[in-house]
Design a protein around this motif. Structure first.
Motif, PDB file in Angstrom:
ATOM      1  N   UNK A   1      -6.382  19.000  67.672  1.00 31.43           N
ATOM      2  CA  UNK A   1      -7.524  18.624  67.032  1.00 31.43           C
ATOM      3  C   UNK A   1      -7.302  18.959  65.669  1.00 31.43           C
ATOM      4  N   UNK A   2      -8.001  18.137  64.890  1.00 31.52           N
ATOM      5  CA  UNK A   2      -7.912  18.433  63.300  1.00 31.52           C
ATOM      6  C   UNK A   2      -9.321  17.855  62.827  1.00 31.52           C
ATOM      7  N   UNK A   3      -9.779  18.433  61.680  1.00 27.23           N
ATOM      8  CA  UNK A   3     -11.139  18.208  61.073  1.00 27.23           C
ATOM      9  C   UNK A   3     -10.440  17.645  59.809  1.00 27.23           C
ATOM     10  N   UNK A   4     -11.125  16.416  59.122  1.00 26.58           N
ATOM     11  CA  UNK A   4     -10.980  16.100  57.859  1.00 26.58           C
ATOM     12  C   UNK A   4     -12.213  15.910  57.150  1.00 26.58           C
ATOM     13  N   UNK A   5     -12.576  17.083  56.406  1.00 31.44           N
ATOM     14  CA  UNK A   5     -13.870  16.907  55.798  1.00 31.44           C
ATOM     15  C   UNK A   5     -15.091  17.429  56.878  1.00 31.44           C
TER      16      UNK A   5
ATOM     17  N   UNK B   1      -8.127  22.546  64.235  1.00 37.83           N
ATOM     18  CA  UNK B   1      -9.641  22.939  65.061  1.00 37.83           C
ATOM     19  C   UNK B   1      -9.002  23.737  66.291  1.00 37.83           C
ATOM     20  N   UNK B   2      -9.587  24.758  66.507  1.00 42.21           N
ATOM     21  CA  UNK B   2      -9.069  25.783  67.350  1.00 42.21           C
ATOM     22  C   UNK B   2      -9.607  25.075  69.214  1.00 42.21           C
ATOM     23  N   UNK B   3      -8.374  25.030  69.752  1.00 37.56           N
ATOM     24  CA  UNK B   3      -8.844  24.761  71.107  1.00 37.56           C
ATOM     25  C   UNK B   3      -8.979  25.714  71.936  1.00 37.56           C
ATOM     26  N   UNK B   4     -10.250  26.021  72.395  1.00 38.43           N
ATOM     27  CA  UNK B   4     -10.364  27.420  73.196  1.00 38.43           C
ATOM     28  C   UNK B   4     -11.053  26.889  74.625  1.00 38.43           C
TER      29      UNK B   4
ATOM     30  N   UNK C   1     -16.849  20.552  68.129  1.00 35.28           N
ATOM     31  CA  UNK C   1     -18.028  19.932  68.267  1.00 35.28           C
ATOM     32  C   UNK C   1     -17.886  19.160  69.902  1.00 35.28           C
ATOM     33  N   UNK C   2     -16.813  19.096  70.523  1.00 30.47           N
ATOM     34  CA  UNK C   2     -16.428  18.561  71.803  1.00 30.47           C
ATOM     35  C   UNK C   2     -16.526  19.527  72.875  1.00 30.47           C
ATOM     36  N   UNK C   3     -16.789  18.987  74.173  1.00 30.10           N
ATOM     37  CA  UNK C   3     -16.434  19.937  75.371  1.00 30.10           C
ATOM     38  C   UNK C   3     -15.785  19.066  76.365  1.00 30.10           C
ATOM     39  N   UNK C   4     -14.869  19.601  77.105  1.00 29.82           N
ATOM     40  CA  UNK C   4     -13.908  18.869  78.077  1.00 29.82           C
ATOM     41  C   UNK C   4     -14.719  19.346  79.160  1.00 29.82           C
TER      42      UNK C   4
END
Length: 203
Positions: free
Chosen positions: A127-131, A80-83, A89-92
């Protein structure tokens, strides 16, 4: 006199014809009583040694073993791209990592560390997505009182339950975190023992 003699011969001939013919055929002696009495691969059938037919040979062969190994996974980890402050779907936001749930914005760090308000910093390393519903985040934090400059956690988040369903600390004090995704297996490592995560669930 001749007539009496002729009648006697005729009667004798007729009596000879009435006798049943003697059975001169003889029953062949049994060759075997069991299979081991026969040579080679022949078997004992009704006292005779015979070769087994092809159908019997095929029936005697054991059925091929059925593999019980699980099927290869059809889902694989996707990075998952950390931009900036956005991670999927998360925000720091400062020391918070927020997720927009159905009930409102939730800070998932409240489920990661006991006292998130005392964290000096929070950063998402990987960060990684699985499904479609599972995420694995590798989060480093600065927590007061710890000997290591950074404490790193691997956490799994399920968007269906909208909660963290697994977490573990990554061994080591290094601030460098490496990761390798291979199919349904994810390896996270600092300078200590590696952490392996399968199928998007931290255990």
């Amino acid at each position: 006199m001749k007539r009496i003699f002729a009648v006697s011969l005729l009667a004798l001939a007729l009596s000879a014809c009435d006798k049943p013919a003697e059975n001169t055929s003889q029953v062949a002696p049994a060759q075997c009583a069991k299979d081991t009495d026969c040579k080679g691969d022949r078997i004992c059938e009704s006292g005779q040694c015979i070769s087994p037919n092809a159908q019997a040979s095929l029936a005697a062969k054991p059925a091929p073993a059925v593999s019980l190994a699980p099927a290869a996974p059809t889902i694989a980890y996707q990075a998952v791209l950390i931009s900036g402050d956005e991670v999927g779907p998360f925000t720091i936001n400062g020391t918070e990592i927020n997720y927009q749930s159905r009930a409102g914005v939730m800070n998932i760090m409240e489920q990661v560390i006991d006292e998130p308000e005392y964290a000096t910093y929070v950063g998402v390393e990987k960060a990684y997505a699985f499904g479609p519903n599972k995420y694995v985040l590798v989060i480093s934090t600065g927590e007061g009182g710890n000997a290591c400059p950074a404490t790193t956690y691997a956490v799994s988040f399920d968007t269906q339950s909208e909660s963290i369903d697994g977490k573990t600390s990554v061994d080591g004090c290094s601030e460098t975190v490496d990761s390798l995704a291979d199919g349904n297996k994810l390896i996270v490592k600092k300078d200590g023992a590696s952490t392996e995560i399968y199928n998007g669930l931290v255990k």
